[in-house]
Design a protein around this motif. Structure first.
Motif, short mmCIF file in Angstrom:
data_model
loop_
_atom_site.label_atom_id
_atom_site.label_comp_id
_atom_site.label_asym_id
_atom_site.label_seq_id
_atom_site.Cartn_x
_atom_site.Cartn_y
_atom_site.Cartn_z
N ASP A 72 32.37 57.14 -16.33
CA ASP A 72 33.53 57.79 -15.70
C ASP A 72 34.42 56.75 -15.03
O ASP A 72 35.21 57.05 -14.14
CB ASP A 72 33.04 58.79 -14.65
N GLY A 73 34.26 55.47 -15.44
CA GLY A 73 35.09 54.41 -14.86
C GLY A 73 34.47 53.78 -13.62
O GLY A 73 34.97 52.79 -13.11
N SER A 74 33.35 54.35 -13.15
CA SER A 74 32.72 53.76 -11.96
C SER A 74 31.91 52.53 -12.35
O SER A 74 31.61 52.32 -13.53
CB SER A 74 31.81 54.79 -11.28
N LYS A 75 31.58 51.74 -11.36
CA LYS A 75 30.90 50.45 -11.61
C LYS A 75 29.58 50.36 -10.87
O LYS A 75 29.43 50.90 -9.77
CB LYS A 75 31.80 49.32 -11.08
N VAL A 76 28.64 49.63 -11.48
CA VAL A 76 27.39 49.32 -10.78
C VAL A 76 27.63 48.09 -9.92
O VAL A 76 28.13 47.07 -10.41
CB VAL A 76 26.25 48.97 -11.78
N ASP A 77 27.27 48.16 -8.64
CA ASP A 77 27.47 47.01 -7.75
C ASP A 77 26.19 46.21 -7.52
O ASP A 77 26.25 45.02 -7.18
CB ASP A 77 27.98 47.49 -6.38
N GLY A 78 25.05 46.88 -7.64
CA GLY A 78 23.80 46.16 -7.38
C GLY A 78 22.64 46.79 -8.12
O GLY A 78 22.64 48.00 -8.38
N VAL A 79 21.67 45.95 -8.51
CA VAL A 79 20.47 46.47 -9.16
C VAL A 79 19.26 45.84 -8.52
O VAL A 79 19.15 44.61 -8.44
CB VAL A 79 20.47 46.17 -10.69
N LEU A 80 18.36 46.69 -8.03
CA LEU A 80 17.09 46.21 -7.51
C LEU A 80 16.17 45.99 -8.70
O LEU A 80 15.79 46.95 -9.38
CB LEU A 80 16.46 47.25 -6.57
N SER A 81 15.84 44.74 -8.97
CA SER A 81 14.93 44.45 -10.07
C SER A 81 13.69 43.75 -9.52
O SER A 81 13.80 42.82 -8.73
CB SER A 81 15.62 43.56 -11.11
N PRO A 82 12.49 44.18 -9.97
CA PRO A 82 11.27 43.65 -9.38
C PRO A 82 10.75 42.38 -10.03
O PRO A 82 9.79 41.79 -9.56
CB PRO A 82 10.27 44.79 -9.61
N TYR A 83 11.34 41.97 -11.15
CA TYR A 83 10.76 40.82 -11.88
C TYR A 83 11.84 40.20 -12.77
O TYR A 83 12.62 40.91 -13.41
CB TYR A 83 9.53 41.30 -12.69
N ASP A 84 11.84 38.88 -12.86
CA ASP A 84 12.90 38.16 -13.57
C ASP A 84 13.09 38.62 -15.03
O ASP A 84 14.22 38.65 -15.53
CB ASP A 84 12.61 36.66 -13.56
N GLY A 85 12.00 38.92 -15.72
CA GLY A 85 12.13 39.37 -17.12
C GLY A 85 12.92 40.67 -17.18
O GLY A 85 13.80 40.86 -18.03
#
Ligand code: BGC
Length: 363
Positions: A228-241
């Motif tokens: 809908d045109g919105s953007k992701v600003d951050g992602v919590l990721s638990p592991y580099d892969g």
């Protein structure tokens, strides 16, 4: 005094009077697809061999039956101590019973083995704090918080998405709860919005921590929640892969070129490919867990058992495996942003500057 039961080197556990060269330590590692486990396996092996012990190091290709079979074999071949990083923390009960019957002490390495009374010791990092550090790194990346924990200048609201590790890995739950305890006040205040609405660990977990699975989930999230045109600003990721899978999905969707900035993406393990991405400003941070120190603790614990002593724990409360609280030795962790690569990773000899530039381990 001559050795005991006669099967294999030390004959299982009863090692009285044996020289290191008579003793075998079985080391069971989950997979070689992630560098950290290769580094762990090598470090444990080298440190044990330097002390004169024989080492049987096996990797299980992330396949549960393979790991069970490898551990079974270590037991029948007369291992004197087992050091195990489990693929599925609940799948080794019968192997551990066999180890106990043969009086072989078992050290759970980094991942707690659950639902068994036969885990003698646990060496790991402070896994709850890993999650806290990941959440803090997300907040810092977004500008909501400064590195010293004080309030940042950004106000949000920001769109974020959450990823967790493999549900069968006890650590995934600790990482997630550390992270969520830290993020929840921001989510409750509306400063952080999980636009997909997926905030339960069962909804966000990535089986076997696989990069491709993470990429697919991020692609699905972009289609379902951000068309809908919105953007992701951050992602919590638990592991580099997992982080690299997420970043690939985002880049394929146009993030990172033109005005569409890549979101803040966290990580864990300081894998060399991700360290390069951090250096290049693509991934935001990682959590460094010095596998050399963990290997050293595993060796110290193993030697204590071989000398018929109890290894020294620094935590006897946190790690209940469903049957008992397993005495643990937990190591601290460090957050690595771009500026920390040199002082923390290069100056300590974990990676060379050339490896960081290439994004590849040398040997
Ligand atoms: C480890 C992490 C690692 C993950 C995937 C976890 O059990 O604690 O360091 O990133 O497994 O391999």
């Amino acid at each position: 005094m001559a050795a005991c039961s006669g099967e294999g080197a030390g004959g299982g556990g009863d090692t009285g009077g044996n020289q290191p060269g008579d003793l075998t330590i079985g080391v069971s590692m989950p997979t070689q697809t992630s560098e950290r486990w290769i580094a762990d396996g090598n470090a444990v092996k080298e440190k044990l061999q330097a002390k004169g012990y024989k080492v049987d190091l096996q990797y299980a290709g992330d396949d549960i039956p393979t790991q069970s079979q490898q551990v079974d074999q270590m037991i029948t071949q007369g291992a004197d101590v087992l050091i195990i990083a489990a693929i599925d923390g609940t799948a080794l009960s019968s192997q551990l019973q066999a180890a106990a019957d043969a009086k072989i002490p078992v050290i759970a390495y980094d991942r707690l083995i659950r639902d068994s009374p036969n885990v003698n010791f646990y060496v790991s990092f402070d896994n709850y704090k890993v999650g806290v550090a990941q959440a803090n790194a997300l907040l810092v990346g977004l500008g909501l918080q400064n590195k010293d924990g004080s309030k940042g200048t950004a106000t949000g609201p920001f769109n974020i998405e959450l990823f967790a590790g493999s549900l069968d890995d006890n650590n995934a739950h600790f990482f997630f709860s550390g992270a969520m305890d830290t993020l929840k006040p921001f989510i409750d205040a509306g400063t952080l919005k999980v636009k997909s609405g997926q905030t339960k660990i069962e909804q966000i977990a990535i089986l076997r921590w696989q990069q491709e699975t993470a990429q697919k989930r991020m692609e699905d999230l972009l289609t379902s929640s951000y068309n809908d045109g919105s953007k992701v600003d951050g992602v919590l990721s638990p592991y580099d892969g997992i982080s690299r899978g997420i970043i690939t999905a985002l880049q394929n969707a146009g993030y990172g070129s033109g005005a569409k900035k890549l979101p803040v993406v966290t990580g864990q393990d300081a894998e060399i490919a991700s360290v390069k991405l951090i250096n290049d400003g693509v991934q935001s941070s990682t959590i460094f867990k010095d596998t050399r120190l963990l290997a050293e603790q595993a060796v110290i614990a193993g030697e204590a058992f071989l000398e018929d002593k109890e290894p020294q724990a620094n935590d006897t409360k946190t790690y209940n495996n469903g049957v008992k609280v397993v005495p643990s030795f937990l190591l601290p962790v460090q957050t690595v942003y771009k500026d920390d690569i040199k002082p923390i990773l290069v100056d300590s000899g974990y990676w060379t500057a050339e490896e960081v530039a290439a994004g590849q381990a040398k040997s």
